[in-house]
Design a protein around this motif. Sequence first.
Motif, PDB file in Angstrom:
ATOM      1  N   SER A 124      68.326  16.535  11.706  1.00 37.36           N
ATOM      2  CA  SER A 124      68.863  16.637  13.062  1.00 37.36           C
ATOM      3  C   SER A 124      69.048  18.093  13.470  1.00 37.36           C
ATOM      4  CB  SER A 124      70.204  15.903  13.140  1.00 37.36           C
ATOM      5  OG  SER A 124      70.803  16.076  14.407  1.00 37.36           O
ATOM      6  N   MET A 125      69.568  18.907  12.562  1.00 33.56           N
ATOM      7  CA  MET A 125      69.756  20.331  12.846  1.00 33.56           C
ATOM      8  C   MET A 125      68.408  21.010  13.092  1.00 33.56           C
ATOM      9  SD  MET A 125      72.672  21.076   9.954  1.00 33.56           S
ATOM     10  CE  MET A 125      72.806  22.818  10.258  1.00 33.56           C
ATOM     11  N   THR A 126      67.385  20.584  12.340  1.00 36.98           N
ATOM     12  CA  THR A 126      66.054  21.160  12.516  1.00 36.98           C
ATOM     13  C   THR A 126      65.515  20.843  13.898  1.00 36.98           C
ATOM     14  OG1 THR A 126      65.665  20.747  10.162  1.00 36.98           O
ATOM     15  CG2 THR A 126      63.761  21.364  11.487  1.00 36.98           C
ATOM     16  N   LEU A 127      65.622  19.585  14.304  1.00 34.05           N
ATOM     17  CA  LEU A 127      65.132  19.170  15.614  1.00 34.05           C
ATOM     18  C   LEU A 127      65.851  19.924  16.730  1.00 34.05           C
ATOM     19  CD1 LEU A 127      63.478  17.339  17.451  1.00 34.05           C
ATOM     20  CD2 LEU A 127      65.246  15.593  17.186  1.00 34.05           C
ATOM     21  N   LYS A 128      67.156  20.049  16.617  1.00 29.84           N
ATOM     22  CA  LYS A 128      67.920  20.751  17.654  1.00 29.84           C
ATOM     23  C   LYS A 128      67.558  22.230  17.703  1.00 29.84           C
ATOM     24  CE  LYS A 128      71.739  17.462  17.584  1.00 29.84           C
ATOM     25  NZ  LYS A 128      73.149  17.184  17.202  1.00 29.84           N
ATOM     26  N   THR A 129      67.273  22.802  16.540  1.00 33.41           N
ATOM     27  CA  THR A 129      66.836  24.201  16.510  1.00 33.41           C
ATOM     28  C   THR A 129      65.520  24.364  17.261  1.00 33.41           C
ATOM     29  OG1 THR A 129      67.930  24.586  14.377  1.00 33.41           O
ATOM     30  CG2 THR A 129      66.204  26.138  15.023  1.00 33.41           C
ATOM     31  N   CYS A 130      64.587  23.417  17.051  1.00 34.46           N
ATOM     32  CA  CYS A 130      63.300  23.458  17.768  1.00 34.46           C
ATOM     33  C   CYS A 130      63.514  23.352  19.277  1.00 34.46           C
ATOM     34  CB  CYS A 130      62.396  22.321  17.294  1.00 34.46           C
ATOM     35  SG  CYS A 130      61.734  22.524  15.637  1.00 34.46           S
ATOM     36  N   LEU A 131      64.450  22.510  19.689  1.00 35.77           N
ATOM     37  CA  LEU A 131      64.730  22.358  21.119  1.00 35.77           C
ATOM     38  C   LEU A 131      65.320  23.646  21.691  1.00 35.77           C
ATOM     39  CD1 LEU A 131      66.253  18.739  21.154  1.00 35.77           C
ATOM     40  CD2 LEU A 131      63.938  19.439  21.799  1.00 35.77           C
ATOM     41  N   ILE A 132      66.208  24.274  20.932  1.00 36.08           N
ATOM     42  CA  ILE A 132      66.794  25.547  21.375  1.00 36.08           C
ATOM     43  C   ILE A 132      65.703  26.600  21.558  1.00 36.08           C
ATOM     44  CG2 ILE A 132      68.265  27.477  20.651  1.00 36.08           C
ATOM     45  CD1 ILE A 132      70.063  25.390  19.259  1.00 36.08           C
ATOM     46  N   LEU A 133      64.728  26.604  20.635  1.00 35.36           N
ATOM     47  CA  LEU A 133      63.637  27.585  20.693  1.00 35.36           C
ATOM     48  C   LEU A 133      62.586  27.227  21.743  1.00 35.36           C
ATOM     49  CD1 LEU A 133      63.185  28.095  16.847  1.00 35.36           C
ATOM     50  CD2 LEU A 133      64.069  29.792  18.460  1.00 35.36           C
ATOM     51  N   GLY A 134      62.659  26.014  22.280  1.00 35.12           N
ATOM     52  CA  GLY A 134      61.702  25.600  23.304  1.00 35.12           C
ATOM     53  C   GLY A 134      60.355  25.186  22.755  1.00 35.12           C
ATOM     54  N   TRP A 135      60.316  24.801  21.495  1.00 33.56           N
ATOM     55  CA  TRP A 135      59.035  24.429  20.889  1.00 33.56           C
ATOM     56  C   TRP A 135      58.522  23.091  21.413  1.00 33.56           C
ATOM     57  CZ3 TRP A 135      59.284  25.879  14.963  1.00 33.56           C
ATOM     58  CH2 TRP A 135      59.448  27.276  14.853  1.00 33.56           C
TER      59      TRP A 135
END
Length: 258
Positions: free
Chosen positions: A225-236
């Motif tokens: 979940s933390m990985t997915l949210k990090t990707c969303l923050i980065l705009g990937w």
Amino acid sequence: KAMIEDNFRKNSIKSSITNNPLKVNTTSPLDDVIIPNNISSDKSQVGWTNNNVDKILEEEGNAYKIILSSNETTHPNSFNFSLPPYSYAVLLIDTFITYNDGCFYFFNEGLEKANLEKIYNGEVIHEDQVLQTIWFCKIMLIFAIGEMYLGTSLENKENNKNLEEANKSLPGKDFFIKSSAIFGYLYSGNKIDNFTKPGSVETLLLYAFYLQVADYTVSSYLYFSMTLKTCLILGWHCDAEAGNISKFELEHHRRLFW
């Protein structure tokens, strides 16, 4: 399509690998660790400071040593780790790729092999100490999962231990414990911004995946979940970096996100 896939996987090898022979042998896991020549063992000569990392990769015997800042109270002042022989390290990466290729994308094979060769040649991958630490954490996790697929550890093979004894613990555990020590320091407390630094998404994915295989279901879901949210923050998820990074990097981020 196959040609494009092959070029994507190996694109960084051509530009990164030198013609110099590797300065390693395969007699002992500890003896094969090469320390970058430009890193001094004299503490007064190591002056990098970044995100509470005062000194890192200091030479101590034939192993690496990470020294935390003096004001760090939640972790030990320092911890040591070593890399396996080069041939075994490549075997673990190849084993990882063999079992996951075509199903999951955790890292770029060509890029990581090129970085690995740099380390064993005594070079530094990142001048930024946090990024260098993230890479070491990531490669240890790759080793852990590779050894898990291999089914046994190098120590068990060298000591000719029987399979029953070798199977008492999940292969790769030793590498995972080493990476966990680095992981805990990198992403704890006020260092949460490290999640968005280059290499962290791969590291988070690998960490969560090993926990999943080790049957730590709740912990693995948390880190996925933390990985997915990090990707969303980065705009990937929407190619937010398009135009600002190379096509290779953009494709790399797309594959990690999916």
